[in-house]
Motif scaffolding. Structure first.
Motif, PDB file in Angstrom:
ATOM      1  N   LEU A   1       0.828  -1.204   0.000  1.00 22.47           N
ATOM      2  CA  LEU A   1       0.000   0.000   0.000  1.00 22.47           C
ATOM      3  C   LEU A   1       0.865   1.258   0.000  1.00 22.47           C
ATOM      4  O   LEU A   1       0.548   2.235  -0.684  1.00 22.47           O
ATOM      5  N   ILE A   2       1.957   1.200   0.740  1.00 23.51           N
ATOM      6  CA  ILE A   2       2.857   2.354   0.804  1.00 23.51           C
ATOM      7  C   ILE A   2       3.435   2.648  -0.574  1.00 23.51           C
ATOM      8  O   ILE A   2       3.534   3.807  -0.986  1.00 23.51           O
TER       9      ILE A   2
ATOM     10  N   ILE B   1       1.934  11.261   4.787  1.00 23.32           N
ATOM     11  CA  ILE B   1       1.084  10.072   4.636  1.00 23.32           C
ATOM     12  C   ILE B   1       1.931   8.797   4.630  1.00 23.32           C
ATOM     13  O   ILE B   1       1.547   7.795   5.244  1.00 23.32           O
ATOM     14  N   ASN B   2       3.091   8.836   3.974  1.00 23.64           N
ATOM     15  CA  ASN B   2       3.975   7.669   3.997  1.00 23.64           C
ATOM     16  C   ASN B   2       4.446   7.367   5.418  1.00 23.64           C
ATOM     17  O   ASN B   2       4.500   6.211   5.834  1.00 23.64           O
TER      18      ASN B   2
ATOM     19  N   LEU C   1       1.537   5.779   7.274  1.00 25.49           N
ATOM     20  CA  LEU C   1       1.328   4.387   6.865  1.00 25.49           C
ATOM     21  C   LEU C   1       2.414   3.471   7.419  1.00 25.49           C
ATOM     22  O   LEU C   1       2.121   2.348   7.852  1.00 25.49           O
TER      23      LEU C   1
ATOM     24  N   PHE D   1       1.605   0.359   9.882  1.00 32.84           N
ATOM     25  CA  PHE D   1       1.919  -1.009   9.511  1.00 32.84           C
ATOM     26  C   PHE D   1       2.973  -1.644  10.405  1.00 32.84           C
ATOM     27  O   PHE D   1       3.006  -2.859  10.561  1.00 32.84           O
TER      28      PHE D   1
END
Length: 87
Positions: free
Chosen positions: A2-3, A76-77, A80, A84
């Motif tokens: 997703l990343i 956002i990265n 995430l 995770f």
């Protein structure tokens, strides 16, 4: 996974913004179907930065928009990765 997808999406949009801005050097580029497509996807985001005044007739709002997009991507990265790794 997703990343990586999110990173590619931000990179693709940044590239689209760059191409859209470069099209201003060619007067008829915006009237092509590709130019109209880029206008539909780039102009709403770029309009958010209309408050940046032009200096010497040159608009720096696209540069500010691309920098803000990069900061959003970084944030956002990071979010995430944090989510995770906590799982």
């Amino acid at each position: 996974m997703l990343i990586t997808v999110v990173g590619w999406a931000f990179d693709l949009y940044t590239f689209a913004l760059f191409i859209y801005v470069m099209m201003s050097w060619f007067p008829t580029a915006y009237s092509s179907s590709f130019g109209q497509f880029l206008t539909r996807i780039c102009e709403p985001y770029l309009r958010l930065f209309d408050f940046v005044p032009p200096i010497g007739g040159i608009s720096f709002s696209p540069m500010v928009a691309i920098i803000v997009l990069g900061v959003m991507q970084y944030g956002i990265n990071g979010l995430l990765v944090t989510l995770f790794t906590a799982l």
